[in-house]
Design an enzyme around this catalytic site. Structure first.
Site, PDB file in Angstrom:
ATOM      1  N   HIS A   1     -10.437   3.344  -1.153  1.00 57.67           N
ATOM      2  CA  HIS A   1     -10.640   2.938   0.247  1.00 57.67           C
ATOM      3  C   HIS A   1     -11.458   1.661   0.248  1.00 57.67           C
ATOM      4  O   HIS A   1     -12.473   1.544   0.920  1.00 57.67           O
ATOM      5  CB  HIS A   1     -11.312   4.056   1.039  1.00 57.67           C
TER       6      HIS A   1
ATOM      7  N   HIS B   1       0.819  -1.206   0.000  1.00 56.65           N
ATOM      8  CA  HIS B   1       0.000   0.000   0.000  1.00 56.65           C
ATOM      9  C   HIS B   1       0.856   1.261   0.000  1.00 56.65           C
ATOM     10  O   HIS B   1       0.550   2.232  -0.678  1.00 56.65           O
ATOM     11  CB  HIS B   1      -0.906  -0.015   1.232  1.00 56.65           C
TER      12      HIS B   1
END
Lengths: 84, 757, 223
Positions: free
Chosen positions: B91, B45
């Site tokens: 998200h 990430h």
């Protein structure tokens, strides 16, 4: 002394409660039958320094009516949290 | 099950080889805190370690690009002394677990990226992808995500001006929640996330730090939702801790930060996002080539007994890190007091350390008190920049040829075209009605149209007559068949959407949502998709100024279809009147602008169309991407609409891009909003109703002769389709439906599927 | 030139929009922070939309205790024109400057959409320039916009002509389609729709002008 207090704020009788009504409508589809008169509300928990339980409760009731609820549509009831 | 305990580095998501890299950097074994810092910063990430070698192939340069990829947001020069900042993020995994807070904190995070550049956030867009609505959990996810965006975005005071809504079984239990934000700034207020000036303070602004989201984004985003074995791998250390957003704190943080930047009180500023304080401190230090001492005891803590690694990696929301000179600190404190925002000095910028080999290295030191014990000491740039880059194995899916051969254009039986059309129409108004789309009095074209168009105005900005347009586009159906051309066509679709509101495309951001990068087929899709995007952006002269990659989107062992989301930013030079929109009038002539037939072997390809997908056909041959057929059409439509926006009289009354659902859906949508029908005399067969390929526009005009002459003059192909009027949508003898039926079906489709009506 | 104060609570977000509308109509707008204890020399006050104090507890419940609200109450008592838009309306009801209360919308979702309003009384500082019965397209943008009050209050609202705007197609479950009410004197008005968002055909509607012209104009007349 320090007293734990709970204040419950609920809509006054007769005031429409779309949240409660929506919950009530959803219950049968989840398999819960026989549930009625659902009303949504709020619960507050806090501690108060006071010299007696009566005075703690009086302060709580006063602040509940002044701030935590809108007397136009809501009722507020303070009670001592006996469990704590 | 093995009973041997997992080594710490593996529990933190680091491979054995990555541990060796860390030992090499430090010339010693890392302690557990240092391992934790590398664990979060070298996660997929934060480091993009699987995708970075591919992303380098995207063009990012342009004379008007003020800030390219790598900062909080990309920034372009929009003219009139105004810069526009834009950023897109995903998200996805947090929203799968707690849809309201996952979506809400996604909005909060993207806004911080934008105002960390000195830009006032002006607009948000939300491309959303869910599984089919016959599953109760998917319905719960839709309602939760939409109310989270609404609850946070409306309250923080930034209009949400559109997005996308896609349903497909591949997103079941793994929804995609992407969020794009745009802000504007006077170009002289541009701020960067750089620490400089030995002795300067690193000031933590905003919320206190709790245990929410410890390793949340980083570890969560790397763990996947792989079903049985995936669930087992999420042990206590990886257990997600949901972050809770506070839009009220964020609103005050925005106002405080913009005032600090306006007054010139900060040297550099960066938001705290994934990997929290360690990320913000090591990145600002690495960019400035300086060292930084961080005192964990100076960080305001929400909970008792927090460990150093928790303080450093917490993803508590609504926090920023500002670099401030000691002389300015009191003034910073005063501004923060006014906005009731907490400000604490948590770090000191320090000289780089001279190593034994003579090089100077900025060290990130985590200390227990500024003069206290050093708990961790690592080169800041090794955390920020030196994660290993992986060229993971790529493999073209072995069944791709078979999938492409199974083409619905060839053999799917033609059914009841009217019923098929009604089945494709979905009005997303139930979603966007929940978003404040109008705040700041800028929204000229709001949600639910081809692209959103806003005035370029806001508090503190120089006066301007310009407008900016935003579109987000994706087409996983196309990209599953051909990730390269599918992605290129998606970029073209975005440019077409901007043309409908008169905007010239200026920049692209992308959010690459893919499956598990350890699957070679997924890496092949990603690489092809990047090539397609690069080809389209080169051909259309568009720089890619920012992006985000979300991997491990899988559910029950199945990877999602490749879902590159493209955000397009365009400019309208003079915006004094609204573009025509879809509001055609009775008696108008209807013209198809652009090549009527697709590039490639099949004139009206149904492969990857909504029509085919609804019939369970997911194979076939996609239209090719051919920029030479697109550019003059895009330029012509843009110029026609831009002249209306500039206040000039025009015979053009309506413009709509032909996209999802094909020509039939485009005409039905226009009929649905105007309640006026249309009569198209002849179409080239059933395929032309539902084929999808960008580069075609439906234009209604009160003077067909003049309009056609202009198009021919511009070298753009046009076809007279028919006439606007009546109460039916009548398409070439292939289908005929009452407008009222179209409006009713389209209007009720979403709420019906959500079981709200 | 009318001087209109626009109150800014932490969490307000329509303050710039309200100020822009006032200035578009030839007034001058002044942002007043919630900590102010006096209003200065003003001809009118607007409490704008937004989420004062995050709408935590109840919309308007905490804003009502801001220092500036004593000054607003005194200004209203002296006959000064006061307008609450959306969250500002909620603040005015919480503060007791307007009767009734605003509850969650009937459908339990936030609603941002155009509505058609019907001018039901011109006896207020907001509707004085409008025509009785006129239809105005003005957007709403709220979660808690369902107007409610007890029967006694409702009877007095009707008797004293205090219902100034009604929805043509009730979007939120408001009692008797009420979109805006005034106090008895007509100098304090609250409404859930946003007239400042309907000031220009570029943005979809200019029907809010006649409302704010009346409000800014009454201030100018007083000056």
């Amino acid at each position: 002394m320090n007293y734990s207090v709970i204040v419950e704020v609920t809509l006054r009788p007769g005031i429409a409660d779309p949240e409660g009504a929506t919950i009530e409508r959803a219950l049968p589809t989840l398999g819960f039958s026989g549930v009625s008169l659902v009303r949504a509300g709020k619960l507050f928990r806090f501690s108060i320094d006071a010299d007696s339980p009566e005075n703690a409760l009086a302060t709580a009731q006063s602040l509940a009516e002044r701030l935590l609820s809108n007397p136009v549509i809501e009722d507020a009831v303070a009670r001592l949290d006996e469990g704590r | 099950m093995s009973s041997a305990p997992e080594p710490l580095h593996r529990a933190l998501g680091l491979t054995d080889s990555e541990l060796d890299d860390i030992r090499q950097v430090l010339s010693r074994d890392p302690n557990p805190l240092e391992l934790a810092l590398y664990g979060v910063m070298w996660s997929e990430h934060c480091s993009y370690k699987s995708s970075r070698i591919h992303l380098k192939r995207l063009p990012s340069k342009g004379a008007h690009v003020l800030v390219g990829p790598g900062e909080g947001a990309g920034v372009i020069d929009a003219g009139d002394g105004i810069g526009i900042a834009i950023r897109i993020e995903s998200h996805n995994h947090p929203s799968a677990i707690e849809p309201y807070q996952g979506a809400a904190t996604g909005v909060g995070g993207i806004l911080r990226d934008v105002f960390s550049m000195g830009a006032r956030p002006l607009a948000v867009m939300d491309p959303l992808f869910f599984g089919n609505l016959d599953d109760a959990r998917n319905r719960w996810l839709v309602e939760g995500v939409v109310s989270g965006i609404s609850g946070y975005g409306n309250s923080v005071g930034v209009p949400t001006i559109g997005g996308e809504l896609t349903f497909d079984e591949c997103y079941s239990a793994n929804p995609l929640v992407n969020v794009l934000a745009v802000g504007a700034l006077p170009t002289d207020r541009l701020a960067l996330g750089v620490a400089s000036g030995w002795g300067n303070y690193a000031v933590l602004l905003g919320s206190s730090t709790g245990r929410d989201g410890i390793g949340g984004v980083s570890v969560l985003a790397s763990a996947g939702f792989a079903g049985d074995d995936g669930a087992a791998s999420i042990d206590d250390a990886k257990r997600p801790s949901v972050q809770v957003g506070d839009p009220y704190e964020e609103k005050r943080l925005i106002e405080a930060c913009l005032e600090l930047l306006d007054r010139g009180y900060v040297v550099g500023i960066q938001d705290l996002g994934g990997a929290g304080l360690v990320c913000a401190t090591c990145e600002t230090a690495a960019k400035g080539g300086v060292g930084m001492d961080v005192d964990i005891t100076a960080v305001p803590q929400r909970e008792l007994g927090m460990q150093a690694f928790e303080i450093m990696t917490s993803e508590s929301q609504e926090r920023m890190l500002a670099i401030v000179t000691p002389e300015n600190f009191d003034a910073v404190q005063a501004v923060c007091d006014k906005w009731e925002v907490r400000a604490n000095v948590v770090g000191h910028v320090v000289e780089p350390t001279i190593m034994t080999d003579g090089t100077s290295v900025g060290m990130l030191r985590i200390r227990n008190g500024f003069d206290g014990e050093v708990l961790a000491e690592v080169p800041a740039s090794s955390l920020a920049d030196d994660a290993p880059l992986y060229d993971r194995p790529r493999q073209r899916p072995s069944d791709l040829d078979a999938v492409r051969a199974d083409d619905p254009t060839i053999d799917e039986p033609v059914g009841d075209a009217a019923a098929d059309l009604l089945d494709l129409l979905v009005d997303p108004a139930w979603v966007y009605r929940q978003y404040d789309s109008q705040l700041f009095l800028n929204t000229v074209v709001g949600p639910g149209r081809d692209a959103a168009l806003l005035r370029l105005a806001g508090p503190g900005l120089p006066a301007s007559n310009r407008g900016f347009a935003i579109s987000t586009d994706s087409n996983p159906r196309w990209c599953a068949l051909d990730p390269k051309d599918g992605t290129a066509l998606t970029v073209a679709e975005g440019v077409a959407n901007l043309a409908c509101v008169g905007a010239s495309a200026k920049a692209v951001v992308n959010c690459l949502n893919f499956g598990n990068p350890e699957h070679p087929e997924v890496m092949w899709q990603l690489s092809e998709s990047v090539d397609g995007m690069a080809a389209a952006c080169d051909a259309l002269s568009l720089p890619v100024i920012g992006g985000n990659v979300s991997l491990y989107n899988e559910s029950g062992g199945r990877d999602i279809d490749p879902t590159p989301v493209v955000g397009l930013l365009g400019i309208v030079d003079s915006l004094v009147a609204p573009p025509p929109g879809w509001d055609w009038n009775d008696g108008d002539a209807l013209v198809l602008v652009g090549h009527r037939e697709a590039a490639g072997a099949v004139p009206f390809p149904l492969a990857g169309s909504r029509w085919a997908t609804r019939r369970g056909r997911r194979g076939g041959q996609l239209a090719s991407f051919d920029a030479s057929r697109l550019v003059s059409t895009f330029n012509f439509v843009t110029a026609e609409v831009a002249s209306i926006c500039a206040g000039k009289v025009s015979d053009v009354t309506a413009v709509h891009d032909v996209s999802g659902g094909g020509l039939a859906a485009a005409l039905a949508e226009m009929a649905s909003v105007t309640r006026v029908g249309v009569n198209v005399a002849k179409l080239e067969g059933h395929g032309e109703l539902f084929a999808e390929f960008p580069g075609r526009f439906v234009v209604a005009t009160s003077d067909a002769e003049a309009f056609v002459a202009r198009a021919i003059g511009a070298g753009v192909p046009v076809t007279l389709l028919g006439t606007v009027g009546g109460t039916r949508v009548h398409l070439g003898g292939l289908l005929s439906v009452e407008v009222s039926d179209i409006a009713a079906r389209r209007g009720g489709a979403l709420e019906g599927a959500l079981e709200l009506i | 030139m009318a001087r209109i104060g626009v109150v800014v609570f932490p969490g307000s977000n329509c303050e710039y929009d309200a100020a822009a509308a006032v200035e578009q109509l030839g007034g001058s707008a002044e942002l007043i922070f919630h900590s102010a204890t006096s209003l200065g020399d003003l001809d009118g006050v607007i409490l704008p939309g937004g989420f004062a104090h995050g709408d935590y507890l109840r919309p308007g419940a905490l804003a009502r205790f801001s220092p500036v609200m004593d000054a607003v109450a005194a200004f209203a008592a002296a006959g000064g024109p006061v307008l609450g838009i959306c969250n500002g309306f909620q603040v005015l009801t919480e503060a007791g400057l307007l009767p009734g209360a605003l509850q969650k919308n009937r459908g339990l979702t936030f609603l941002c959409q155009p509505t058609t309003l019907i001018v039901s009384s011109t006896r207020s500082v907001l509707t004085r320039a409008a025509t009785l019965g006129a239809e105005l397209v003005v957007p709403i943008n709220h979660f808690s916009g369902a107007y409610t009050c007890d029967d006694e209050t409702y009877a007095s609202l009707v008797a004293d002509d205090q219902i100034v705007l009604r929805y043509r197609d009730n979007p939120n479950g408001s009692r008797d389609d009420i979109a805006g009410v005034a106090n008895e004197a007509g100098n304090v008005v609250g409404l859930m729709p946003h007239p400042e968002r309907a000031m220009s055909s570029l943005l979809g509607s200019a029907d809010g002008r006649v409302l704010l012209e009346g409000f800014v104009g009454v201030g100018a007349a007083a000056h």
